[in-house]
Scaffold this active site. Structure first.
Site, PDB file in Angstrom:
ATOM      1  N   SER A   1     -10.567  -1.095  -2.126  1.00  0.00           N
ATOM      2  CA  SER A   1      -9.400  -1.020  -1.236  1.00  0.00           C
ATOM      3  C   SER A   1      -9.792  -1.291   0.208  1.00  0.00           C
ATOM      4  O   SER A   1      -9.004  -1.828   0.985  1.00  0.00           O
ATOM      5  CB  SER A   1      -8.754   0.370  -1.321  1.00  0.00           C
ATOM      6  OG  SER A   1      -7.993   0.527  -2.474  1.00  0.00           O
TER       7      SER A   1
ATOM      8  N   HIS B   1      -4.142   6.179   2.914  1.00  0.00           N
ATOM      9  CA  HIS B   1      -4.744   4.972   2.334  1.00  0.00           C
ATOM     10  C   HIS B   1      -4.213   3.704   2.997  1.00  0.00           C
ATOM     11  O   HIS B   1      -4.981   2.831   3.425  1.00  0.00           O
ATOM     12  CB  HIS B   1      -4.459   4.946   0.827  1.00  0.00           C
ATOM     13  CG  HIS B   1      -5.184   3.887   0.060  1.00  0.00           C
ATOM     14  ND1 HIS B   1      -4.714   2.592  -0.041  1.00  0.00           N
ATOM     15  CD2 HIS B   1      -6.332   3.926  -0.656  1.00  0.00           C
ATOM     16  CE1 HIS B   1      -5.549   1.884  -0.793  1.00  0.00           C
ATOM     17  NE2 HIS B   1      -6.543   2.666  -1.172  1.00  0.00           N
TER      18      HIS B   1
ATOM     19  N   ASP C   1       0.834  -1.197   0.000  1.00  0.00           N
ATOM     20  CA  ASP C   1       0.000   0.000   0.000  1.00  0.00           C
ATOM     21  C   ASP C   1       0.874   1.255   0.000  1.00  0.00           C
ATOM     22  O   ASP C   1       2.026   1.211  -0.445  1.00  0.00           O
ATOM     23  CB  ASP C   1      -0.943  -0.033   1.210  1.00  0.00           C
ATOM     24  CG  ASP C   1      -2.324   0.515   0.879  1.00  0.00           C
ATOM     25  OD1 ASP C   1      -2.403   1.707   0.536  1.00  0.00           O
ATOM     26  OD2 ASP C   1      -3.312  -0.229   0.952  1.00  0.00           O
TER      27      ASP C   1
END
Length: 761
Positions: free
Chosen positions: A544, A216, A139
């Protein structure tokens, strides 16, 4: 995979075309089986191969980007097209593929999945909340100071762990890693080689280290294995305990995505992360990344995720990947290799009702995340134009629309497009507007406008009623109340509008996605906007977010069943998933129009840990089964042999992917009666008897032999044959059904998808 706008993607492509050196690019050289276990000697061999083409050790050192040594033997290097071709012709080289760029794609969701203190089942207790399991995430990095990564109440780091923490910009390995975050690495060499410049972290507002700048990776890590953090919310919305699916599992972050154009990840960096993670000793790899569509036809050899995941799965590591955010169009699903567990995104049972009251006292509940103050009644307007002009929809709103000053604006849009709605909201606010009401097809994904500026979603029919009020009233007024949080009924479970859909564009006989999990409006830890703060929490949506939900559940299953293969774990998840939501209501798929969800939307259904922990039977697979798939895809013997690390000879007659031992049955073109075979393994009670329950698709005949499966200490696996024929006289679209083995306790359900094709004589 982040939901970037098409415009942004076009800018990305254009800029890359400008900056990449036209004479050289990064290529990945795959050499297949390791000839020995001496890793330093292996690296030396890679340099020798490269030197033989570039002419010297010095040039080899300059061109080398990575040496891959754990999952397979190979390297990444910066080469011209001619040099790449020359290397591909050398003995011992399986294939040479170009580097590609990829994109990055919870207080309530675990309650919704019945994985909280309210549902403390025997399997949750036995799994010890994932204690001992190690989850690797690919990520954007991690914010290590977050409360979600506290190691309180955790024991020693598992002795089998071979990984490490790497220091870098604003990341100190001795300070920022602990017994929760046990590994943190970053990979950027391939991106820099492709980009042609050193990565400017100041300009990109990023860190050359495992630290996460955009949030994220911190968000996904928390969903998968975050520690318990009580009484968290987003400005008062969704208050509760934030935690991961496996809160006692350990985390290892592999930062492969960087803050360029919304999040970019280089294929060679991803492949290196797979190589390192396998060597480090992770149990599951969570990949919230996908390529843009359309994918390369040879997806399983040209995709770094497919190649890296193959070798990880071969080593016993479960790989969980995002299905992508290109829905609701069909054949948009990504990460479709059969050894990958591919995850779609659903909603949960939480909503954010926001009351909209018109001047005539008519009130309707929209959806928003408005935490600002109630401004009372204000003027309501709609951007009227001449009949000779095109109607103005939401995306046409601009900062110079001065007529909107001091008013709330109603606009219409034909689809859920988060990016341009948020851009339009920003622009119309610059013009002085006080709020935006967006009329659209129903969707539970809420726009992320600024907290004190309401962007309220209503359905088209509600939008038309509001428009009628505007047009029939001299001075229309509206009042928008602050958003509230609602949990449970009457909110149904939906497949998210953006979630990519099947059928599988590469091989329709392999059902994708495999399963769905919550991925809409998920509250989780993020990187704080103020670097001095330790923690922050925010909502994000996307596949995600659904992917780490499944990764956390896989960690729990791994803790329960250390001897299960990745295919067995995948089978357990697919065959036990919910086909109706946990409250028993039907699941709908958002789109145009909204419809009942089918296997191309959610695979087996919504993931259900408590059933997956004790599935009864599993459809197991290993390397030999995946070789059959590669043969069915038409790859030659030499490439497959190098790829799989053992000699392979495909049969003269190309095998059918229909016989791959998947926990599902998909027949893309049923032209004549067809037979296929499946094998199930008993992982439940030793002496057990299962009977068949078939719900055939409309107009499809299905017979199965045998109709009963009897297991004992001597009989642990049984094969059965499925005969399928059609009564249709015309070519049809896909129709859906199921095949279930039941012993009265377990229901081992395989989704069936069949399309009849009538040949033109």
């Amino acid at each position: 995979m982040g939901k970037n706008s098409r415009t942004l993607l076009l800018v990305l492509v254009s800029l890359l075309l400008i900056v990449v050196d036209a004479k050289s690019s990064v290529y990945i050289v795959h050499m297949g089986k390791r000839s020995h276990d001496d890793l330093e000697l292996l690296k030396k061999t890679h340099h020798q191969v490269l030197s033989s083409v570039l002419g010297s050790q010095e040039e080899s050192t300059k061109a080398m980007v990575y040496s891959y040594k754990h999952g397979f033997s190979g390297f990444a290097a910066k080469l011209t097209e001619a040099q790449a071709q020359e290397i591909s012709e050398l003995p011992g080289v399986a294939l040479v593929i170009p580097n590609h760029l990829y994109k990055v794609q919870t207080t309530r969701s675990w309650d919704y999945l019945q994985l909280s203190s309210k549902y403390h089942t025997q399997f949750v207790q036995k799994s010890q909340l994932g204690d001992g399991a190690i989850i690797g995430l690919f990520d954007t990095g991690i914010w290590p100071e977050s409360e979600a990564f506290s190691d309180k109440n955790l024991g020693p780091i598992p002795s089998r762990w071979k990984g490490a923490c790497e220091s870098g910009e604003h990341f100190d390995k001795t300070k920022h890693c602990n017994r929760k975050l046990i590994g943190a690495r970053y990979f950027i060499k391939a991106l820099e080689a492709e980009y042609g410049n050193n990565y400017n972290t100041t300009q990109s507002k990023d860190y050359r280290s495992p630290r996460d700048s955009g949030g994220h990776g911190t968000h996904t890590s928390t969903i998968a294995a975050g520690s318990f953090v009580a009484n968290k919310s987003y400005n008062g919305l969704a208050t509760g305990t934030v935690r991961g699916g496996a809160p006692m599992a350990r985390l290892a972050m592999y930062k492969v995505c960087w803050n360029l154009f919304g999040g970019v990840c280089a294929g060679a960096d991803i492949l290196k992360a797979f190589d390192v993670a396998v060597g480090d000793g992770v149990d599951v790899i969570s990949v919230s990344i996908a390529a843009d569509i359309p994918a390369f036809p040879e997806v399983d050899t040209r995709s770094a995720i497919a190649v890296g995941s193959f070798h990880a799965v071969e080593k016993g590591v479960v790989v969980v990947c995002a299905a992508g955010n290109a829905g609701p169009s069909p054949q948009t699903v990504q990460n479709v290799s059969p050894w990958i567990l591919t995850v779609a995104a659903s909603t949960d049972d939480r909503s954010f009702p926001t009351l909209v009251t018109l001047g005539n006292n008519w009130t309707v509940a929209g959806q928003a995340m408005f935490t600002g103050s109630d401004k009372g009644f204000v003027r309501l307007v709609y951007p009227e134009v001449s009949d000779l002009e095109y109607a103005r929809d939401c995306k046409t709103l601009e900062a110079n629309d001065t007529w909107a000053a001091g008013k709330v604006v109603l606009c219409f849009t034909s689809a859920f497009h988060e990016d341009f709605i948020e851009d339009s909201a920003y622009s119309i606010r610059e013009a002085g507007a006080l709020g935006l009401i967006v009329a659209q097809n129903p969707s539970r994904s809420v726009y992320s406008c600024q907290d004190d500026f309401p962007c309220v979603q209503v359905s088209y029919d509600v939008g038309m009623k509001i428009l009628y009020y505007i047009r029939s009233t001299t001075s229309p007024q509206v009042r928008i109340s602050p958003t509230k949080t609602q949990v449970g009924k009457p909110v149904s479970t939906n497949l998210a509008y953006f979630s990519s859909r099947g059928p599988n564009p590469m091989n329709p006989a392999v059902l994708k996605p495999d399963v769905a999990a919550p991925g809409v409006n998920i509250l989780s830890a993020v990187s704080p906007s103020d670097p001095e703060k330790k923690s922050a929490f925010a909502f994000m949506s996307g596949t995600s977010m659904s992917t780490p939900h499944v990764s956390g559940i896989v960690a729990l299953l791994r803790s329960l069943h250390m001897d299960w293969s990745p295919a067995a774990i995948k089978s357990a998840i697919v065959t036990t998933a919910w086909n109706s939501d946990p409250s028993g209501e039907p699941i709908f798929a958002e789109g145009e129009p909204v419809k009942l969800a089918d296997p191309f939307d959610f695979g087996g259904g919504i993931v259900n840990f408590n059933k997956a922990a004790d599935p009864g039977l599993v459809y197991d697979m290993g390397t030999s089964d995946y070789v059959q798939y590669l043969c069915a895809m038409g790859y030659n013997n030499s490439a497959i042999s190098q790829f799989t690390e053992h000699s392979t000879s495909c049969p003269t007659k190309q095998p059918s992917a229909l016989d791959l031992n998947l926990p599902s049955i998909t027949i893309p073109s049923l032209t004549k009666p067809t037979s296929l075979t499946r094998t199930v393994k008993n992982v439940g009670k030793v002496n057990s008897r299962y009977r068949l329950v078939v719900k055939p698709p409309t107009g499809i005949r299905i017979s199965v032999k045998p109709r009963y499966l009897v297991f004992s200490s001597e009989t642990k696996t049984i094969s059965f044959t499925v005969n399928v024929s059609s009564t249709h006289h015309v070519t049809t679209g896909y129709l859906f059904g199921s095949l279930t083995w039941t012993d009265g306790v377990h229901n081992v359900r395989s989704p069936i998808s069949v399309s009849t094709e009538i040949s033109v004589s």
